[in-house]
Design an enzyme around this catalytic site. Structure first.
Site, short mmCIF file in Angstrom:
data_model
loop_
_atom_site.label_atom_id
_atom_site.label_comp_id
_atom_site.label_asym_id
_atom_site.label_seq_id
_atom_site.Cartn_x
_atom_site.Cartn_y
_atom_site.Cartn_z
N ASN A 1 -50.87 -61.75 -47.94
CA ASN A 1 -49.41 -62.43 -48.81
C ASN A 1 -49.45 -63.84 -48.62
O ASN A 1 -48.73 -64.20 -49.83
CB ASN A 1 -48.67 -61.04 -48.66
CG ASN A 1 -47.95 -61.29 -47.62
OD1 ASN A 1 -49.20 -61.88 -46.15
ND2 ASN A 1 -47.10 -61.00 -46.78
N GLY B 1 -50.83 -57.26 -41.09
CA GLY B 1 -51.24 -56.70 -41.46
C GLY B 1 -50.13 -55.23 -41.89
O GLY B 1 -49.17 -55.58 -41.40
N SER B 2 -50.40 -54.01 -42.16
CA SER B 2 -50.03 -53.16 -42.09
C SER B 2 -49.26 -52.56 -41.02
O SER B 2 -50.67 -52.64 -40.03
CB SER B 2 -50.23 -52.27 -43.89
OG SER B 2 -50.98 -51.76 -43.05
N GLU C 1 -48.72 -58.25 -35.77
CA GLU C 1 -47.85 -58.76 -36.55
C GLU C 1 -47.60 -58.11 -38.17
O GLU C 1 -48.84 -58.34 -38.83
CB GLU C 1 -47.98 -60.25 -37.08
CG GLU C 1 -47.77 -61.39 -36.02
CD GLU C 1 -46.50 -61.95 -35.81
OE1 GLU C 1 -45.57 -61.70 -35.40
OE2 GLU C 1 -46.64 -62.03 -34.56
N LEU C 2 -46.72 -56.93 -37.87
CA LEU C 2 -46.67 -56.05 -38.91
C LEU C 2 -45.60 -56.16 -39.72
O LEU C 2 -45.04 -57.66 -40.03
CB LEU C 2 -46.64 -54.79 -38.16
CG LEU C 2 -48.16 -54.35 -36.74
CD1 LEU C 2 -48.24 -53.30 -35.87
CD2 LEU C 2 -49.52 -54.89 -37.76
N CYS D 1 -43.46 -60.29 -45.99
CA CYS D 1 -42.77 -58.90 -44.56
C CYS D 1 -41.77 -59.17 -44.23
O CYS D 1 -41.06 -57.82 -43.69
CB CYS D 1 -44.06 -59.37 -43.27
SG CYS D 1 -43.79 -61.40 -43.09
N GLU E 1 -41.65 -49.70 -45.57
CA GLU E 1 -41.05 -51.35 -46.56
C GLU E 1 -42.10 -50.84 -47.29
O GLU E 1 -42.76 -50.44 -48.26
CB GLU E 1 -42.28 -51.58 -45.76
CG GLU E 1 -42.77 -53.16 -46.29
CD GLU E 1 -44.12 -53.78 -45.54
OE1 GLU E 1 -44.48 -53.22 -44.93
OE2 GLU E 1 -43.36 -55.09 -45.04
#
Ligand code: NAP
Length: 479
Positions: A157, A233-234, A253-254, A287, A380
């Site tokens: 993204n 990411g996820s 970092e989710l 995010c 999400e």
């Protein structure tokens, strides 16, 4: 018809572009046209990259701070010169509307500058050893040494700026990096690798290995020579990485389903446009996208009316057009997924005030009366879908925001100082934005989440610390 040539992107290993055993066609999410042939790296390619990185780790560790800073500064300047070209890459590979793509490149230029600054000021501290009787006549200080090979795994993204949040701190600290970019956005990664080579980064200090995350990414995660995995990411992939990483440091970092509270008595007119931007910027594929809005019941109907009018002003179109706000989602699968989630919410009693689909495009969608357990509320969405709900008491609103498995950032618009302090104290997130939306970020601030939103912090200074080892040096002056 003449077949149009598309670029072929090779692996970047050991300072050179190298052929791969196979290639995959990369398609534009907007037009569906082929835009490149991209190398599909293998586990063996990753092994070669790790071997080169081991050598580069020694060179990088010896590189003085001013040289590390100069390389980062040069990359920032080179990107400034080629910013339009970089923005066009984003528009092509990620369908990011061009105005937002330019904004991302502007931020990336700044992120590399912050990293150059950080390289110059990275330091330890002196320790007051004689505070203990046993420490008398001892002088001690700490130094921050590079940790070694950094494995960076990045999402689609923000393929320039989120890569900068990994390369910048790693190089500031004197580490080599192996970058595994997202499947859909490799072109930006190769572009930045060229800029680093031009800026004089030592050979092997940055390598780009494209290929399946579950293969080349996994190989990097499981290899003991890699000292840090920095992943954005996820949550599902993040959890897998954590389980497999062994003793290496892992920064995750989710995702999130960020919430915003609009308190009683707040003047909503000036914040309508901003909240619409927070919910639908880059089609919600952010995010800290604003996914849940809680509005005091006294303002609720008025807010809904204004919000829907502003939402319907957003322009759908080709991401390369200057006036486009909304374009295609990153994949057809994501479009289908979100349609299913909206249908589920409706079946559970929700109403869609505006939305729908137009070809590949999910139109900005506003949902009310959504059940808290509907996926549009509790998972999400990563799509242009926002859920708006009323509340009666401020405590109830705080509880609603906290009723989430995520905790990245939250926002509160209020005129009440006590409510602002209460929110700052009680919201279970990594960052609280008072009188702003949760989607606010500048690149030097600490950034990261609690709960399933992650572990560790980015923001150049904080990420640099994660990529160093703190060493103590103690001199004994006792005879
Ligand atoms: P993703 O599907 O989790 O992919 C992220 C990266 O992980 C890709 O490079 C992917 O490679 C790789 N990967 C996949 N499986 C792997 C495995 N088993 N081992 C190692 N690596 C693996 O995420 P995405 O769809 O690109 O990005 C969206 C997510 O990122 C959202 O949840 C969003 O909230 C989150 N995000 C968080 C932040 C933050 O700062 N907190 C910022 C931006 C985005 P392939 O593409 O080849 O599968």
């Amino acid at each position: 018809m003449i077949k149009q040539e598309i670029p072929k992107k090779l692996l970047f290993i050991g300072g050179a572009f190298q052929e791969a055993a196979s290639y995959k066609t990369l398609y534009s999410p907007h037009s569906g046209k082929a835009i490149a042939e991209v190398a599909v790296g293998t586990r063996e390619d990753m092994q070669r990259a790790i071997a080169h990185a081991e050598k580069a780790a020694k060179t990088m560790a010896k590189l003085p701070a001013h040289k590390r800073a100069a390389i980062l500064q040069t990359v920032s300047a080179l990107l400034q010169e080629r910013k339009e070209e970089a923005a066009r890459i984003l528009t092509q590979e990620a369908a990011k509307p061009i105005s937002m793509a330019r904004a991302e490149i502007g931020r990336t230029i700044e992120t590399y500058q912050f990293a150059a600054d950080e390289a110059r000021r990275l330091h330890g501290e002196t320790i007051p050893m004689d505070a203990s009787a046993m420490g008398e006549n001892r002088i001690a200080y700490t130094v921050r040494q590079p940790v070694g090979i950094v494995g960076a795994i990045t999402p689609f993204n923000f393929p320039f700026n989120l890569v900068a949040h990994k390369l910048g701190p790693a190089f500031a600290a004197g580490n080599p990096v192996i970058l595994k970019p997202a499947d859909q956005t490799p072109l930006s990664a190769f572009f930045i690798a060229e800029l680093f080579a031009e800026a004089g980064l030592p050979e092997g200090a940055l390598q780009v290995v494209t290929g399946r995350g579950s293969e080349v990414g996994d190989e990097m995660v499981c290899d003991e020579r890699v000292k840090v995995i920095t992943f954005t990411g996820s949550p599902s992939v993040g959890k897998t990485i954590r389980q497999k990483a062994g003793l290496k440091r892992v920064v995750l970092e989710l995702g999130s389903n960020s919430g915003l509270i609009i308190d009683e008595g707040f003047d909503i007119e000036p914040i309508i446009k901003r909240t619409v931007t927070g919910a639908f910027s880059f089609m919600g594929q952010v995010c800290i996208s604003l996914q849940r809005i809680y509005v005091h019941r006294s303002l609720y109907d008025h807010f809904l009316e204004k919000f829907v009018v502003e939402t319907e002003r957003l322009r759908i179109g080709d991401p390369a057009d200057e006036t486009t706000d909304i374009s295609a989602l990153i994949s057809k699968g994501d479009t289908e997924r979100i349609q299913e989630w909206v249908e589920e919410a409706k079946a559970l009693g929700a109403r869609v005030l505006t939305g729908g689909t137009e070809g590949h495009v999910v139109k900005p969608t506003v949902i009310v009366d959504a059940a808290p357990h509907a996926r549009v509320s509790c998972q999400e969405t990563f799509a242009p879908v926002v859920v708006i709900s009323p509340f009666d008491t401020f405590d109830e609103a705080i509880e609603a925001v906290n009723d989430s498995t995520y905790g990245l950032q939250a926002g509160v618009y209020t005129n009440d100082m006590e409510h602002a302090f209460e929110a700052a104290e009680c919201l279970e997130v990594g960052g609280v934005m008072i009188n702003d939306f949760p989607t606010f970020r500048v690149d030097q601030m600490p950034y990261g989440g609690v709960k399933e939103s992650g572990i560790g912090r980015e923001g150049i200074k904080y990420a640099t610390e994660e990529m160093t080892e703190l060493k103590l040096v103690c001199f004994n002056r006792n005879k």
